[in-house]
Design a protein around this motif. Structure first.
Motif, PDB file in Angstrom:
ATOM      1  N   ALA A 224      10.044 -34.282   6.488  1.00  0.00           N
ATOM      2  CA  ALA A 224      10.051 -33.326   5.386  1.00  0.00           C
ATOM      3  C   ALA A 224      11.133 -33.676   4.371  1.00  0.00           C
ATOM      4  O   ALA A 224      12.214 -34.139   4.728  1.00  0.00           O
ATOM      5  N   CYS A 225      10.843 -33.437   3.101  1.00  0.00           N
ATOM      6  CA  CYS A 225      11.823 -33.665   2.049  1.00  0.00           C
ATOM      7  C   CYS A 225      12.970 -32.667   2.218  1.00  0.00           C
ATOM      8  O   CYS A 225      12.737 -31.460   2.379  1.00  0.00           O
ATOM      9  N   PRO A 226      14.219 -33.143   2.201  1.00  0.00           N
ATOM     10  CA  PRO A 226      15.354 -32.235   2.413  1.00  0.00           C
ATOM     11  C   PRO A 226      15.742 -31.407   1.193  1.00  0.00           C
ATOM     12  O   PRO A 226      16.616 -30.547   1.293  1.00  0.00           O
ATOM     13  N   ILE A 227      15.118 -31.652   0.044  1.00  0.00           N
ATOM     14  CA  ILE A 227      15.449 -30.891  -1.156  1.00  0.00           C
ATOM     15  C   ILE A 227      14.845 -29.493  -1.052  1.00  0.00           C
ATOM     16  O   ILE A 227      13.642 -29.340  -0.810  1.00  0.00           O
ATOM     17  N   ALA A 228      15.671 -28.482  -1.224  1.00  0.00           N
ATOM     18  CA  ALA A 228      15.192 -27.105  -1.139  1.00  0.00           C
ATOM     19  C   ALA A 228      14.315 -26.783  -2.342  1.00  0.00           C
ATOM     20  O   ALA A 228      14.739 -26.982  -3.490  1.00  0.00           O
ATOM     21  N   PRO A 229      13.089 -26.306  -2.112  1.00  0.00           N
ATOM     22  CA  PRO A 229      12.190 -25.987  -3.224  1.00  0.00           C
ATOM     23  C   PRO A 229      12.834 -25.004  -4.191  1.00  0.00           C
ATOM     24  O   PRO A 229      13.437 -24.008  -3.778  1.00  0.00           O
ATOM     25  N   GLY A 230      12.702 -25.298  -5.485  1.00  0.00           N
ATOM     26  CA  GLY A 230      13.241 -24.418  -6.501  1.00  0.00           C
ATOM     27  C   GLY A 230      14.705 -24.658  -6.849  1.00  0.00           C
ATOM     28  O   GLY A 230      15.194 -24.153  -7.869  1.00  0.00           O
ATOM     29  N   GLU A 231      15.414 -25.432  -6.023  1.00  0.00           N
ATOM     30  CA  GLU A 231      16.832 -25.687  -6.283  1.00  0.00           C
ATOM     31  C   GLU A 231      17.073 -27.018  -6.978  1.00  0.00           C
ATOM     32  O   GLU A 231      18.040 -27.174  -7.715  1.00  0.00           O
ATOM     33  N   ASP A 232      16.222 -27.982  -6.726  1.00  0.00           N
ATOM     34  CA  ASP A 232      16.383 -29.308  -7.317  1.00  0.00           C
ATOM     35  C   ASP A 232      15.057 -30.032  -7.199  1.00  0.00           C
ATOM     36  O   ASP A 232      14.086 -29.494  -6.648  1.00  0.00           O
ATOM     37  N   TRP A 233      14.980 -31.236  -7.713  1.00  0.00           N
ATOM     38  CA  TRP A 233      13.764 -32.022  -7.578  1.00  0.00           C
ATOM     39  C   TRP A 233      14.130 -33.502  -7.559  1.00  0.00           C
ATOM     40  O   TRP A 233      15.152 -33.905  -8.108  1.00  0.00           O
ATOM     41  N   CYS A 234      13.299 -34.298  -6.903  1.00  0.00           N
ATOM     42  CA  CYS A 234      13.538 -35.730  -6.771  1.00  0.00           C
ATOM     43  C   CYS A 234      12.853 -36.447  -7.928  1.00  0.00           C
ATOM     44  O   CYS A 234      11.637 -36.338  -8.109  1.00  0.00           O
ATOM     45  N   HIS A 235      13.641 -37.172  -8.713  1.00  0.00           N
ATOM     46  CA  HIS A 235      13.071 -37.941  -9.816  1.00  0.00           C
ATOM     47  C   HIS A 235      14.000 -39.093 -10.137  1.00  0.00           C
ATOM     48  O   HIS A 235      15.149 -39.138  -9.692  1.00  0.00           O
ATOM     49  N   PHE A 236      13.488 -40.034 -10.922  1.00  0.00           N
ATOM     50  CA  PHE A 236      14.213 -41.253 -11.243  1.00  0.00           C
ATOM     51  C   PHE A 236      14.042 -41.544 -12.732  1.00  0.00           C
ATOM     52  O   PHE A 236      13.395 -40.790 -13.455  1.00  0.00           O
ATOM     53  N   SER A 237      14.636 -42.657 -13.185  1.00  0.00           N
ATOM     54  CA  SER A 237      14.625 -42.966 -14.607  1.00  0.00           C
ATOM     55  C   SER A 237      14.348 -44.445 -14.821  1.00  0.00           C
ATOM     56  O   SER A 237      14.858 -45.285 -14.076  1.00  0.00           O
ATOM     57  N   ALA A 238      13.537 -44.749 -15.833  1.00  0.00           N
ATOM     58  CA  ALA A 238      13.240 -46.133 -16.201  1.00  0.00           C
ATOM     59  C   ALA A 238      13.520 -46.312 -17.693  1.00  0.00           C
ATOM     60  O   ALA A 238      13.132 -45.474 -18.510  1.00  0.00           O
ATOM     61  N   ARG A 239      14.197 -47.388 -18.046  1.00  0.00           N
ATOM     62  CA  ARG A 239      14.518 -47.673 -19.438  1.00  0.00           C
ATOM     63  C   ARG A 239      13.290 -48.286 -20.130  1.00  0.00           C
ATOM     64  O   ARG A 239      12.686 -49.235 -19.626  1.00  0.00           O
ATOM     65  N   VAL A 240      12.938 -47.740 -21.288  1.00  0.00           N
ATOM     66  CA  VAL A 240      11.749 -48.166 -22.027  1.00  0.00           C
ATOM     67  C   VAL A 240      12.168 -48.663 -23.403  1.00  0.00           C
ATOM     68  O   VAL A 240      12.839 -47.945 -24.157  1.00  0.00           O
ATOM     69  N   SER A 241      11.790 -49.889 -23.753  1.00  0.00           N
ATOM     70  CA  SER A 241      12.048 -50.420 -25.093  1.00  0.00           C
ATOM     71  C   SER A 241      11.053 -49.813 -26.070  1.00  0.00           C
ATOM     72  O   SER A 241       9.852 -49.756 -25.798  1.00  0.00           O
ATOM     73  N   ARG A 242      11.551 -49.346 -27.200  1.00  0.00           N
ATOM     74  CA  ARG A 242      10.683 -48.755 -28.221  1.00  0.00           C
ATOM     75  C   ARG A 242      10.325 -49.796 -29.286  1.00  0.00           C
ATOM     76  O   ARG A 242      11.195 -50.496 -29.798  1.00  0.00           O
ATOM     77  N   SER A 243       9.060 -49.844 -29.643  1.00  0.00           N
ATOM     78  CA  SER A 243       8.642 -50.648 -30.782  1.00  0.00           C
ATOM     79  C   SER A 243       8.956 -49.890 -32.061  1.00  0.00           C
ATOM     80  O   SER A 243       9.274 -48.694 -32.047  1.00  0.00           O
ATOM     81  N   SER A 244       8.865 -50.573 -33.206  1.00  0.00           N
ATOM     82  CA  SER A 244       9.115 -49.899 -34.484  1.00  0.00           C
ATOM     83  C   SER A 244       8.111 -48.776 -34.704  1.00  0.00           C
ATOM     84  O   SER A 244       8.468 -47.687 -35.191  1.00  0.00           O
ATOM     85  N   LEU A 245       6.836 -49.014 -34.329  1.00  0.00           N
ATOM     86  CA  LEU A 245       5.823 -47.958 -34.474  1.00  0.00           C
ATOM     87  C   LEU A 245       6.135 -46.801 -33.544  1.00  0.00           C
ATOM     88  O   LEU A 245       6.010 -45.632 -33.916  1.00  0.00           O
ATOM     89  N   HIS A 246       6.572 -47.117 -32.336  1.00  0.00           N
ATOM     90  CA  HIS A 246       6.945 -46.079 -31.376  1.00  0.00           C
ATOM     91  C   HIS A 246       8.035 -45.189 -31.983  1.00  0.00           C
ATOM     92  O   HIS A 246       7.976 -43.963 -31.900  1.00  0.00           O
ATOM     93  N   ARG A 247       9.028 -45.801 -32.616  1.00  0.00           N
ATOM     94  CA  ARG A 247      10.110 -45.023 -33.216  1.00  0.00           C
ATOM     95  C   ARG A 247       9.596 -44.193 -34.390  1.00  0.00           C
ATOM     96  O   ARG A 247      10.029 -43.055 -34.593  1.00  0.00           O
ATOM     97  N   GLN A 248       8.657 -44.741 -35.159  1.00  0.00           N
ATOM     98  CA  GLN A 248       8.079 -43.970 -36.262  1.00  0.00           C
ATOM     99  C   GLN A 248       7.326 -42.757 -35.738  1.00  0.00           C
ATOM    100  O   GLN A 248       7.493 -41.646 -36.223  1.00  0.00           O
TER     101      GLN A 248
END
Length: 328
Positions: A224-248
């Motif tokens: 079982a996941c040890p994170i108490a429901p409603g108190e926190d959540w498990c997530h991560f982060s990925a760096r994404v390069s933006r194109s010029s159109l993406h920034r527009q």
């Protein structure tokens, strides 16, 4: 002979060429509607991506971020299963195919690939973009309603489901996970890194374990996941390069953004999960590093690594959010 460009670079270049003539105002309007659907409650009786303008806006706004998030999840899976390479891949709800690109970036080489989605414009654009990736030129792009009536055309070594569960009713979500688990050796599910996205991933994780899968990543265990429901959540982060159109389109000025995501990679194959997983951004202080870890004893632990730990301290300074711990 010049080596081929990495899939991430090829994808960015292909999107830039494809979307060069897209009017920014039209793209921005479509993106605003897509953001509302992405963050809110989406109807399930019609596809989100309705026409070419929607699909082009989606490709500019979401495809690079989806690629990076799925690639990060697949890399964690690959670390847990170093002797395994998928021989076939089915992407459920794959849209324009970001997950298929992520698979080719993780495991180079050819394999049968099937993309299922209910938006014909998304499939058409995905097929068009895929011509730039040699490993995807023979992929099978099929229209299918993603829900209780979904049937997969064939068993697959790997099934991916990325940013799809949010679009489905609870009954359709359950049916999709059951269909994937009945057809695949390994299943990877990626959702937005929000409390709601994590809840959907956790629900799918429980269902996969009940079907006989073991968790390969990110968890160091299948309990079982040890994170108490409603108190926190498990997530991560990925760096994404933006194109010029993406920034527009998004109105940003930075050349990058950080995509938050939650995921589970589960398999029926032999796997060695991480001894522990860094579940928050490490805090580097003078002479010490604070690591928040999910550990195999089903506990969340904060560990302090100091200079007196020698090489472990050096490793802690190099550790990033989402890494296994200790670092290999």
């Amino acid at each position: 002979m010049t080596a081929p460009a990495p899939p991430a670079e090829t994808l960015r270049t292909t999107l830039a060429k494809l979307l060069a003539g897209l009017p920014p105002k039209q793209a921005s309007q479509a993106v605003d509607r897509l953001i509302a659907n992405y963050r809110g409650t989406t109807p399930t009786d019609t596809p989100i991506l309705r026409d070419r303008a929607d699909v082009a806006a989606y490709a500019a706004y979401r495809m690079p971020a989806t690629f990076e998030a799925v690639h990060a999840a697949l890399e964690a899976l690959a670390e847990a299963t170093p002797d395994w390479t998928p021989t076939s891949h089915t992407d459920i709800g794959g849209g324009t195919g970001a997950a298929t690109w992520a698979v080719t970036a993780t495991w180079p080489g050819d394999r049968p690939v099937t993309v299922l989605d209910w938006s014909e414009p998304a499939l058409a654009l995905g097929r068009e973009i895929a011509t730039a990736n040699p490993a995807l030129r023979d992929a099978d792009w099929r229209r299918a309603r993603i829900g209780e009536d979904l049937t997969l055309p064939a068993a697959a070594d790997l099934v991916t489901v990325s940013y799809v569960l949010n679009e489905l009713t609870p009954a359709d979500r359950t049916a999709l996970v059951d269909t994937a688990s009945a057809s695949a050796q390994t299943v990877v599910i990626v959702e937005a890194g929000t409390p709601a996205g994590y809840a959907r991933v956790l629900e799918a994780r429980d269902r996969l374990i009940a079907a006989g899968f073991r968790v390969a990543a990110p968890c160091p265990h299948s309990a079982a996941c040890p994170i108490a429901p409603g108190e926190d959540w498990c997530h991560f982060s990925a760096r994404v390069s933006r194109s010029s159109l993406h920034r527009q389109v998004k109105g940003g000025s930075l050349p990058y953004e950080d995509e938050k995501f939650s995921y589970v990679a589960a398999t029926r194959l032999p796997a060695t999960p991480a001894p522990a997983r860094v579940i928050r951004r490490p805090q580097i202080r003078k002479g010490q590093v604070l690591l928040d870890l999910c550990e195999p004893d089903e506990q969340l632990t904060r560990r302090t690594v100091t200079k007196r730990h020698g090489d472990l301290y050096k490793a802690a300074r190099d550790a990033t959010w989402g890494d296994p711990w200790p670092l290999s």
